[in-house]
Design a protein around this motif. Structure first.
Motif, PDB file in Angstrom:
ATOM      1  N   ASP A 167       0.829  -1.204   0.000  1.00  0.00           N
ATOM      2  CA  ASP A 167       0.000   0.000   0.000  1.00  0.00           C
ATOM      3  C   ASP A 167       0.861   1.250   0.000  1.00  0.00           C
ATOM      4  N   MET A 168       2.115   1.034   0.321  1.00  0.00           N
ATOM      5  CA  MET A 168       3.021   2.182   0.398  1.00  0.00           C
ATOM      6  C   MET A 168       4.431   1.693   0.075  1.00  0.00           C
ATOM      7  N   VAL A 169       5.171   2.510  -0.684  1.00  0.00           N
ATOM      8  CA  VAL A 169       6.547   2.148  -1.025  1.00  0.00           C
ATOM      9  C   VAL A 169       7.461   3.281  -0.562  1.00  0.00           C
ATOM     10  N   VAL A 170       8.500   2.928   0.188  1.00  0.00           N
ATOM     11  CA  VAL A 170       9.460   3.929   0.669  1.00  0.00           C
ATOM     12  C   VAL A 170      10.795   3.672  -0.026  1.00  0.00           C
ATOM     13  N   LEU A 171      11.307   4.707  -0.687  1.00  0.00           N
ATOM     14  CA  LEU A 171      12.578   4.574  -1.394  1.00  0.00           C
ATOM     15  C   LEU A 171      13.696   5.206  -0.556  1.00  0.00           C
ATOM     16  N   CYS A 172      14.846   4.543  -0.541  1.00  0.00           N
ATOM     17  CA  CYS A 172      16.012   5.070   0.189  1.00  0.00           C
ATOM     18  C   CYS A 172      17.048   5.518  -0.833  1.00  0.00           C
ATOM     19  N   PRO A 173      16.933   6.757  -1.324  1.00  0.00           N
ATOM     20  CA  PRO A 173      17.820   7.205  -2.412  1.00  0.00           C
ATOM     21  C   PRO A 173      19.226   7.534  -1.917  1.00  0.00           C
ATOM     22  N   ALA A 174      20.130   7.614  -2.877  1.00  0.00           N
ATOM     23  CA  ALA A 174      21.515   7.964  -2.569  1.00  0.00           C
ATOM     24  C   ALA A 174      21.567   9.325  -1.885  1.00  0.00           C
ATOM     25  N   VAL A 175      22.493   9.449  -0.960  1.00  0.00           N
ATOM     26  CA  VAL A 175      22.709  10.732  -0.286  1.00  0.00           C
ATOM     27  C   VAL A 175      23.630  11.578  -1.168  1.00  0.00           C
TER      28      VAL A 175
ATOM     29  N   GLU B 159      30.657  14.007   2.631  1.00  0.00           N
ATOM     30  CA  GLU B 159      30.275  12.664   2.202  1.00  0.00           C
ATOM     31  C   GLU B 159      29.064  12.235   3.025  1.00  0.00           C
ATOM     32  N   PRO B 160      28.364  11.186   2.608  1.00  0.00           N
ATOM     33  CA  PRO B 160      27.229  10.745   3.412  1.00  0.00           C
ATOM     34  C   PRO B 160      27.705  10.417   4.829  1.00  0.00           C
ATOM     35  N   MET B 161      26.948  10.852   5.801  1.00  0.00           N
ATOM     36  CA  MET B 161      27.445  10.802   7.168  1.00  0.00           C
ATOM     37  C   MET B 161      26.276  10.726   8.134  1.00  0.00           C
ATOM     38  N   ASP B 162      26.438  10.017   9.235  1.00  0.00           N
ATOM     39  CA  ASP B 162      25.388  10.024  10.253  1.00  0.00           C
ATOM     40  C   ASP B 162      25.626  11.193  11.218  1.00  0.00           C
TER      41      ASP B 162
ATOM     42  N   ARG C  75      35.647  18.508  -1.387  1.00  0.00           N
ATOM     43  CA  ARG C  75      36.828  17.653  -1.331  1.00  0.00           C
ATOM     44  C   ARG C  75      37.689  18.017  -0.115  1.00  0.00           C
ATOM     45  N   GLU C  76      38.120  16.985   0.590  1.00  0.00           N
ATOM     46  CA  GLU C  76      38.981  17.204   1.749  1.00  0.00           C
ATOM     47  C   GLU C  76      40.411  17.463   1.282  1.00  0.00           C
ATOM     48  N   LEU C  77      41.161  18.183   2.117  1.00  0.00           N
ATOM     49  CA  LEU C  77      42.583  18.409   1.805  1.00  0.00           C
ATOM     50  C   LEU C  77      43.288  17.057   1.754  1.00  0.00           C
TER      51      LEU C  77
END
Lengths: 655, 151
Positions: free
Chosen positions: A492-500, A548-551, A524-526
Motif C-alpha cells: 500500500d506504500m513504497v518507501v525509497l532510500c535514495p543515494a545521499v 560525504e554521506p554521514m550520520d 573535497r577534503e585536503l
C-alpha cells in the motif's frame, strides 16, 4: 658573490660509526680544499645530541660563517633542529643546506671508498648551492580569530556553539528559517530510536539562549554571496532574506498565524500539508518564530492586509511587513562549511513510481509522515487516508549504481531498519518487505535495529541484483505492486532510500569559496584521512555530510574537528607565521599569460589587471614550485628552491 | 648500442620531498645496498622539476636523469606529480629529437613506504643507462646538439 668571499662552514657528523664507518672525514677535509670558497670543516660526533648541538652553535658563533652545510642524516629528520641551532647562534636559518650522507649514502653503499667519493660529490653540490641561498624571514600576519559557520544542522550547530564556548564570535548562516538541519524534522533516530527533537533541543537551546548565545550571530533565511581575503582575514558578504518577523522580539504565540487569510503548501512537510503565508515551518521549530512568505502574502498581490501585524500582542515592531532583503558584511578568520546533504531525486530511476504514483515516498518524505509534527501528525496513512497493510522499503536507490551514484550512501540501511521498527510500532499488523542490494551496518550499535527487523515475523528481506530488476506499478484496484525478477508483492506504500548527495547549492558555494569538489559533488577534503575536516583552501573547513554521506555522530565529530583547526590556527592576539619557502612573481618580467594561476593547486595566484601581472599570496602558497616551473617568462622565483640554486647543485655534484 | 667496459653511469635523481625522498630514506633505514651512481637532488614537489634542470644535468655530464614522484593521487600538493608526468612526456619527445634515448630520462613513482621499490628502481635505472653507455662521447653529434640546444 665572487670566489673566496663567502665563508662556508662545513659540519660533518660521524653519527657515531653510522657515517664514519663508510665515509672518510679525512678524505672530505682534503677534498674541501678544492671546493668553491674552500669551506672550513668541523667534525662532530653526534651533531643532533645536546653536546653536538652546543658544539655546532658555539662554532657558528665564533666562526661567523656566511653559509653552513651540515653533512649528516636526512633533512627530514633534523633540518628543523639545525635551523633552530642557527637561529640560536644568531644566523638566518635558511642559509644552511643539509646533505643526507647517512640514509642515502653510508647506509646503502657497500664499499667505503665508493661511499666517500659519492658523499664528497654530494657535499660539493651542497656547497655550490648554499653559496646562492638567501636569508629568508617568516612573515607575521595579524588575524581575526572569529569564524563563519555555514549551515545550522548538527555539524554547524556543534561547531558554532563550541567556538562560542571558546570565546570566539561566530556568524551562523542558515538558509532555511530554522536550525537543526534535516534530523530535527525526524521523529526518531537510529541506532537507538532516540527522539530527534529531544536529542537536539538542548544543543539548539544553548545556541539560542545559553550562556554563550550572545557570541553567536544567527542569520536565518540567509546565504553567503561573496568572500574576499584569505585565511585569518576573510570578508564575507551575506544576503539576508526578509523574515518579516523579529527573532528577538517574537514570543512564538502564533496569534499572527491564526488570523492570516492566505494559504499555500508547506515545503517543510514535503508539500503534504498547508500553511499560512505567515506561519511556522513546522510545529516546535526553533527559533520559535514564524516567517512570512512573500508571494503568498496578500500584500504582495496588492491587497492592504495587515491582520498579522494587528494580531501581534508584542507590539508594532515584531511583524515587519515592509522589511527588505539586507546585505551584510562580516570580517572572520575562518569559514566552516556545514551545508549538509540531500537525497538523490528518485524519479531519475524510472519504474519505481517516484513522482508518478501516489504512496511512493522517498525517505525524507516518509520521515515527515512518521513525525508527530508532520502533515499527518505522525499517523501512517495512504493518500486515500487508509492505514496501509503492507509497506515495501527499497534500499540502495541510486546508490552502488554506476548509472547513478557509484558509492554506498552508508546510512540508508540503518534508517530503513529504523523505519521497520517505527512502522511495526505504529501498525503491528502491517507487513514490511525490505528490498536491498547490500546490507551495510557498521559500528557497534547498528545491528540492534537490523536484528529487530529480522526477528519481526511481519518483515521479510529480499535481495535484488540491480535496481532495474525492480518495478513499482499500480494495479487496477489502486494498490501498488513491487515486482522483483518475476515475483510480485502487493504494497500500500513504497518507501525509497535514495543515494545521499550534497545539499542543493553546493556548486555555487564551492565556486564562491574557490574550494574543490569531488566527482560526486561533495566538498573535497585536503586529505581524506589526515585532514578530512580541511578543504583544499586554507582556512575553509568542512564539517558533516557536505563532504560525504554521514550520520549525526560523525557530523558532530567533524563539527568539532573543524573547531579544533580554527582554535589551533587562529588565536586572539597571536599572529600567524607564514613559511618563507613560497613563490614570488617578479612583476617586471611577468607577461600576464596567467599560466601560473591555472597550475596552482591552492588558488594562491591572483591576477592584477592593472599591473597586467600575476601575484602569489604567500599565505595561501604551499611552496610546491609548480608555478615556478610553469612560468614561460621565468618571472617566478621559488624561494629556497630557485633555478640558480638547483642548477648550482646539479653542477656541483657532477663536477 | 654496446656497453662500455667498466662504465659507471652518472645519474641525477630528482626526488620529491614527501614521498620519494622519504622512500629513499626508508631504503636507507633498511640498510640494503644499491648502486651508488645516483646523486639525489631534493625538490619539494616533482612538479618543480623544470625540463631545463634535466637538460642541464646532461650538459654537465649526467648520463641519465630519474624523476621520482608521489604515486598518482597521492601528491602532497594534490597534482604536482601530474604536471611532472606531462612535462616528462613532452621532454622525452624533445630528447629523442636531440638523439637522447628516452631510457635516459625516467619518471617513476615511489611512496614513502616503498624503500624496497626505491632500491629496485635505482638498480633498473643504473643498469639501463649502463647498457646505453655514456651520453657524451668526444666529438659525437649528441654532445654538439645538446650543447647548442640547452644554451
Amino acid at each position: 658573490m665572487g670566489g673566496g668571499t663567502v665563508k662556508i662552514g662545513l659540519y660533518f657528523c660521524n653519527c657515531g660509526s653510522n657515517i664514519s664507518d663508510k665515509i672518510s672525514s679525512n678524505a672530505l677535509i682534503a677534498a674541501a680544499a678544492t671546493f668553491p670558497d674552500r669551506p672550513y670543516v668541523q667534525i662532530v660526533d653526534f651533531i643532533c645530541s645536546e653536546d653536538g648541538k652546543r658544539q655546532f652553535e658555539e662554532s657558528v658563533k665564533s666562526e661567523q660563517p656566511d653559509r653552513v652545510v651540515v653533512a649528516a642524516c636526512s633533512p627530514r629528520d633534523h633540518e628543523a633542529t639545525f635551523r633552530r641551532c642557527l637561529t640560536n647562534a644568531g644566523m638566518n636559518p635558511y642559509l644552511m643546506q643539509m646533505v643526507n650522507i647517512r640514509e642515502q649514502i653510508a647506509w646503502v653503499t657497500e664499499d667505503p671508498a665508493v661511499a666517500t667519493e659519492k658523499a664528497i660529490a654530494a657535499i660539493r653540490g651542497a656547497v655550490c648551492r648554499v653559496r646562492l641561498q638567501q636569508p629568508l624571514e617568516k612573515k607575521l600576519l595579524e588575524i581575526c580569530p572569529d569564524a563563519l559557520v555555514i549551515g545550522a544542522g548538527p555539524a554547524g550547530m556543534k561547531a558554532a556553539l563550541s567556538l562560542a564556548e571558546a570565546g570566539r564570535s561566530v556568524v551562523l548562516v542558515e538558509r532555511t528559517p530554522f536550525i537543526g538541519g534535516l534530523p530535527v524534522r525526524y521523529d526518531e533516530l537510529f541506532p537507538a530510536l532516540e527522539c530527534a527533537p529531544c536529542m537536539l533541543e538542548p544543543l539548539m537551546g544553548e545556541l539560542l539562549h545559553g550562556d554563550y548565545a550572545e557570541k553567536i550571530e544567527l542569520m536565518t533565511m540567509s546565504e553567503l554571496i561573496g568572500v574576499t581575503g584569505f585565511y585569518g582575514n576573510f570578508n564575507a558578504k551575506i544576503r539576508q532574506k526578509p523574515r518579516h518577523v523579529s527573532l528577538h522580539q517574537c514570543i512564538g504565540c502564533g496569534e499572527c498565524v491564526a488570523v492570516c487569510p492566505a494559504t499555500t503548501m508547506n515545503e517543510f512537510n514535503s508539500n503534504a500539508s498547508e500553511r499560512k503565508a505567515i506561519d511556522f515551518a513546522f510545529a516546535g521549530v526553533l527559533p520559535n518564530a514564524p516567517f512570512l512568505m512573500e508571494g503568498v502574502c496578500l500584500r504582495s498581490k496588492g491587497e492592504e492586509c495587515r491582520a498579522c501585524k494587528d494580531a501581534c500582542p508584542m507590539g508594532e515592531e515584531v511583524v515587519a511587513l515592509e522589511e527588505e532583503e539586507a546585505i551584510v558584511e562580516r570580517k572572520i578568520g575562518a569559514i566552516i562549511v556545514a551545508t549538509g546533504a540531500g537525497l538523490y531525486d528518485a524519479s531519475h530511476l524510472v519504474g519505481l513510481g517516484m513522482g508518478t504514483l501516489p504512496d511512493v515516498y522517498d525517505a525524507l518524505q516518509f520521515e515527515r509522515l512518521l513525525s508527530s509534527t508532520g502533515p499527518t501528525g505522525g499517523e501512517i496513512l495512504t493518500a486515500d487516508g487508509n492505514v496501509p497493510t503492507s509497506v515495501a522499503i527499497i534500499h540502495c536507490v541510486g546508490s552502488l549504481d554506476e548509472e547513478h551514484k557509484p558509492y554506498c550512501s552508508g546510512i540508508c540501511c540503518q534508517y530503513a531498519f529504523k523505519f521497520n521498527h517505527m512502522i511495526s510500532a505504529k501498525l503491528p499488523d502491517a507487513c514490511i518487505t525490505h528490498y536491498h542490494r547490500e546490507l551495510v551496518m557498521p559500528g557497534k550499535e547498528a545491528r540492534t535495529l537490523f536484528n529487530h527487523a529480522v526477528r519481526n515475523t511481519k518483515s521479510s528481506l529480499k535481495r535484488y541484483d540491480g535496481i532495474k530488476d525492480l518495478a513499482v506499478t499500480r494495479t487496477a484496484n489502486g494498490r501498488l505492486e513491487v515486482s522483483s525478477t518475476g515475483e510480485v508483492f502487493c504494497a500500500d506504500m513504497v518507501v525509497l532510500c535514495p543515494a545521499v548527495i550534497p545539499a542543493e547549492g553546493a556548486d555555487t558555494l564551492a565556486t564562491l569559496l574557490d574550494v574543490s569538489r569531488d566527482s560526486f559533488g561533495f566538498f573535497r577534503e585536503l586529505h581524506g584521512r589526515m585532514d578530512a575536516a580541511q578543504s583544499t583552501i586554507k582556512g575553509v573547513y568542512l564539517a558533516g555530510s557536505c563532504q560525504e554521506p554521514m550520520d549525526i555522530r560523525s557530523a558532530m565529530l567533524e563539527g568539532m574537528a573543524s573547531v579544533g583547526y580554527t582554535l589551533a590556527g587562529l588565536q586572539p592576539g597571536r599572529t600567524i607565521e607564514i613559511e618563507p619557502i613560497t613563490a614570488e612573481v617578479d612583476e617586471t618580467r611577468c607577461s600576464g599569460c596567467r599560466l601560473c594561476g591555472s597550475v596552482c593547486p591552492y588558488r594562491a595566484i591572483s591576477f592584477n589587471v592593472e599591473h597586467n601581472a600575476s601575484n602569489v599570496n604567500s599565505v595561501l602558497c604551499h611552496g610546491c614550485g609548480t608555478c615556478v616551473t610553469a612560468c614561460p617568462a621565468g618571472a617566478i622565483v621559488g624561494h629556497h628552491f630557485t633555478n640558480e640554486q638547483i642548477m648550482a647543485e646539479i653542477e656541483g655534484v657532477l663536477s | 648500442m654496446t656497453a662500455v667496459k667498466n662504465f659507471e653511469p652518472k645519474i641525477i635523481g630528482f626526488l620529491c620531498n614527501w614521498c620519494s625522498y622519504a622512500g629513499a630514506d626508508k631504503a636507507g633505514g633498511m640498510q640494503e645496498s644499491y648502486p651508488p651512481n645516483v646523486q639525489v637532488i631534493r625538490v619539494m614537489c616533482s612538479g618543480r622539476v623544470d625540463p631545463q634542470f634535466v637538460l642541464s644535468a646532461y650538459e654537465k655530464g649526467a648520463d641519465g636523469v630519474i624523476i621520482l614522484a608521489c604515486h598518482p593521487g597521492d601528491c602532497h600538493y594534490k597534482e604536482g606529480n601530474c604536471r611532472a608526468l606531462q612535462r616528462h612526456t613532452m621532454l622525452t619527445m624533445v630528447l629523442e629529437q636531440l638523439g637522447i634515448e628516452k631510457e635516459r630520462c625516467r619518471l617513476d613513482y615511489v611512496s614513502a613506504g616503498e624503500g624496497e621499490k626505491f632500491g629496485r628502481v635505482i638498480n633498473e635505472m643504473v643498469e639501463s643507462v649502463r647498457l646505453l653507455g655514456p651520453l657524451i662521447k668526444n666529438g659525437s653529434s649528441t654532445t654538439e646538439s645538446l650543447r647548442t640546444q640547452s644554451k
